[in-house]
Design an enzyme around this catalytic site. Structure first.
Site, PDB file in Angstrom:
ATOM      1  N   ARG A 197       0.853  -1.179   0.000  1.00  0.00           N
ATOM      2  CA  ARG A 197       0.000   0.000   0.000  1.00  0.00           C
ATOM      3  C   ARG A 197       0.896   1.238   0.000  1.00  0.00           C
ATOM      4  O   ARG A 197       1.879   1.297   0.739  1.00  0.00           O
ATOM      5  CB  ARG A 197      -0.917   0.030   1.238  1.00  0.00           C
ATOM      6  CG  ARG A 197      -2.074  -0.958   1.175  1.00  0.00           C
ATOM      7  CD  ARG A 197      -3.102  -0.542   0.145  1.00  0.00           C
ATOM      8  NE  ARG A 197      -4.259  -1.415   0.118  1.00  0.00           N
ATOM      9  CZ  ARG A 197      -4.411  -2.448  -0.693  1.00  0.00           C
ATOM     10  NH1 ARG A 197      -3.435  -2.754  -1.539  1.00  0.00           N
ATOM     11  NH2 ARG A 197      -5.504  -3.182  -0.666  1.00  0.00           N
ATOM     12  N   GLU A 225      -4.364   7.161  -6.614  1.00  0.00           N
ATOM     13  CA  GLU A 225      -4.260   6.467  -7.901  1.00  0.00           C
ATOM     14  C   GLU A 225      -5.407   6.889  -8.816  1.00  0.00           C
ATOM     15  O   GLU A 225      -6.557   6.940  -8.360  1.00  0.00           O
ATOM     16  CB  GLU A 225      -4.273   4.949  -7.667  1.00  0.00           C
ATOM     17  CG  GLU A 225      -3.081   4.496  -6.841  1.00  0.00           C
ATOM     18  CD  GLU A 225      -3.025   2.985  -6.637  1.00  0.00           C
ATOM     19  OE1 GLU A 225      -3.931   2.266  -7.132  1.00  0.00           O
ATOM     20  OE2 GLU A 225      -2.074   2.515  -5.997  1.00  0.00           O
ATOM     21  N   HIS A 244       0.081  -0.023 -10.421  1.00  0.00           N
ATOM     22  CA  HIS A 244      -0.684  -0.943  -9.586  1.00  0.00           C
ATOM     23  C   HIS A 244      -1.162  -2.167 -10.387  1.00  0.00           C
ATOM     24  O   HIS A 244      -2.358  -2.444 -10.491  1.00  0.00           O
ATOM     25  CB  HIS A 244      -1.880  -0.231  -8.950  1.00  0.00           C
ATOM     26  CG  HIS A 244      -2.352  -0.893  -7.687  1.00  0.00           C
ATOM     27  ND1 HIS A 244      -2.985  -0.216  -6.670  1.00  0.00           N
ATOM     28  CD2 HIS A 244      -2.279  -2.187  -7.269  1.00  0.00           C
ATOM     29  CE1 HIS A 244      -3.296  -1.054  -5.698  1.00  0.00           C
ATOM     30  NE2 HIS A 244      -2.875  -2.267  -6.048  1.00  0.00           N
TER      31      HIS A 244
END
Length: 273
Positions: A197, A225, A244
Site C-alpha cells: 500500500r 491512484e 498498480h
C-alpha cells in the site's frame, strides 16, 4: 440489482449488468482500493472487493446494517498471492540491476554479484513468504514480521539490507512506517520496493531521499491512484514505477469476475430480488 462501480478492474469481463452512477440508488458496491462512506449508499445490500487488501472495508458497520461483504475466493486469492509475489521479485531484480550500464554509450559499471547481496522481506504473510522463497534462489534473504519477531531486530535488519521489500497491510501502525527516520536507516544505494500500500511509505520523505540520489525505489502502489504526484519528476532509474498491476493477470481477472457473479447470486438468494 443496481451496481455502483468504483473500480475499473473488471471492465470488459462481466456480462451486461445494471449499473448506476447514483450512490443513493446503488444496492451493490463493486470496489477496489477506494475509500468510501457507507452513509452515501443508503440502499446498499452488498460490497464486493476486487483484491485481498481489506483496509478500506467497514466490516462492523456493514454487519450492523445487514450489508454483506464479498471477497475473492480462495482459488482467486492464491492467484493474487502468487502473481503479486512474482511481480515483486521482478521489481527487486529490475531495481538491483538498474543503473549499471548505458545503452547510448555502451558503458558498463562494475556491480556487486547478486548472490552476495541481502534482501529484507518485511511481512511474512501470504505474499511475503512467497517472495522470500522465490528470491532465496538468487540472494541472501532475511525476513521481519512484527507479529513474529522482536521489534529491536527491525532497525539492524533494515540497515544491513541492500533491498527492502514491503508486504504488510495498511493499518494505523503501518501508515508512514517508512518515514524520515526509517528511510534514513537504508544504506546508501539501497533499493526500497513496495507492492503493498502506498501510504506505508511517507511520500514527502521518500521524495527527499530519492532526490538526494542516496537510495532508489521501485513502487507499484501509490498515495493516490492514478498517481500524478511529484515523484513522477524523478528519473526512471531512481524511481521505478508501475501502475498498480502486480496481481493483474488474466487468471485473477477471470476468477474475480466469476466470484463477483457468485456474490450477486448469493445476495439474491439470501435477500430476494
Amino acid at each position: 440489482m443496481l451496481i455502483y462501480k468504483a473500480t475499473k478492474t473488471l471492465d470488459g469481463y462481466l456480462p451486461s449488468l445494471q449499473y448506476t452512477e447514483d450512490k443513493a440508488q446503488a444496492e451493490v458496491l463493486l470496489v477496489g482500493g477506494m475509500k468510501f462512506a457507507m452513509a452515501d449508499f443508503p440502499k446498499l445490500r452488498g460490497i464486493f472487493k476486487t483484491g485481498v487488501g481489506t483496509d478500506n472495508l467497514p466490516f462492523e458497520e456493514a454487519a450492523d446494517n445487514g450489508v454483506d461483504i464479498g471477497l475473492p475466493s480462495e482459488d482467486t486469492r492464491t492467484v493474487i498471492y502468487e502473481e503479486t509475489a512474482a511481480f515483486a521479485c521482478h521489481l527487486i531484480l529490475n531495481g538491483l540491476y538498474c543503473g549499471y550500464s548505458s545503452w547510448e554509450s555502451w558503458k558498463k559499471i562494475d556491480r556487486p554479484t547478486l548472490h552476495k547481496r541481502q534482501l529484507l522481506v518485511v511481512g511474512n504473510g501470504h505474499i511475503g513468504k512467497r517472495v522470500a522463497a522465490k528470491m532465496s534462489s538468487f540472494m541472501k534473504v532475511e525476513t521481519f514480521d512484527s507479529a513474529q519477531d522482536p521489534p529491536e531486530e527491525f532497525e539492524p535488519k533494515v540497515r544491513e539490507a541492500d533491498c527492502v521489500t514491503l508486504h504488510i497491510p495498511l493499518m494505523p501502525s503501518t501508515r508512514d512506517l517508512f518515514n524520515v527516520e526509517r528511510l534514513a536507516w537504508l544504506k546508501n544505494g539501497a533499493l526500497l520496493v513496495n507492492t503493498s500500500r502506498g501510504p506505508i511509505i511517507h511520500e514527502d520523505a521518500l521524495y527527499n531521499e530519492l532526490s538526494s540520489d542516496r537510495i532508489r525505489a521501485a513502487v507499484d502502489v501509490f498515495w493516490e491512484e492514478p498517481y500524478r504526484g511529484k515523484l513522477t519528476e524523478l528519473p526512471a532509474d531512481r524511481f521505478i514505477r508501475t501502475p498498480h498491476i502486480a496481481s493483474t493477470c488474466k487468471e485473477f481477472i477471470h476468477g474475480t469476475a466469476s466470484d463477483f457473479l457468485q456474490f450477486m447470486k448469493s445476495i439474491l438468494n439470501h435477500k430476494g430480488s
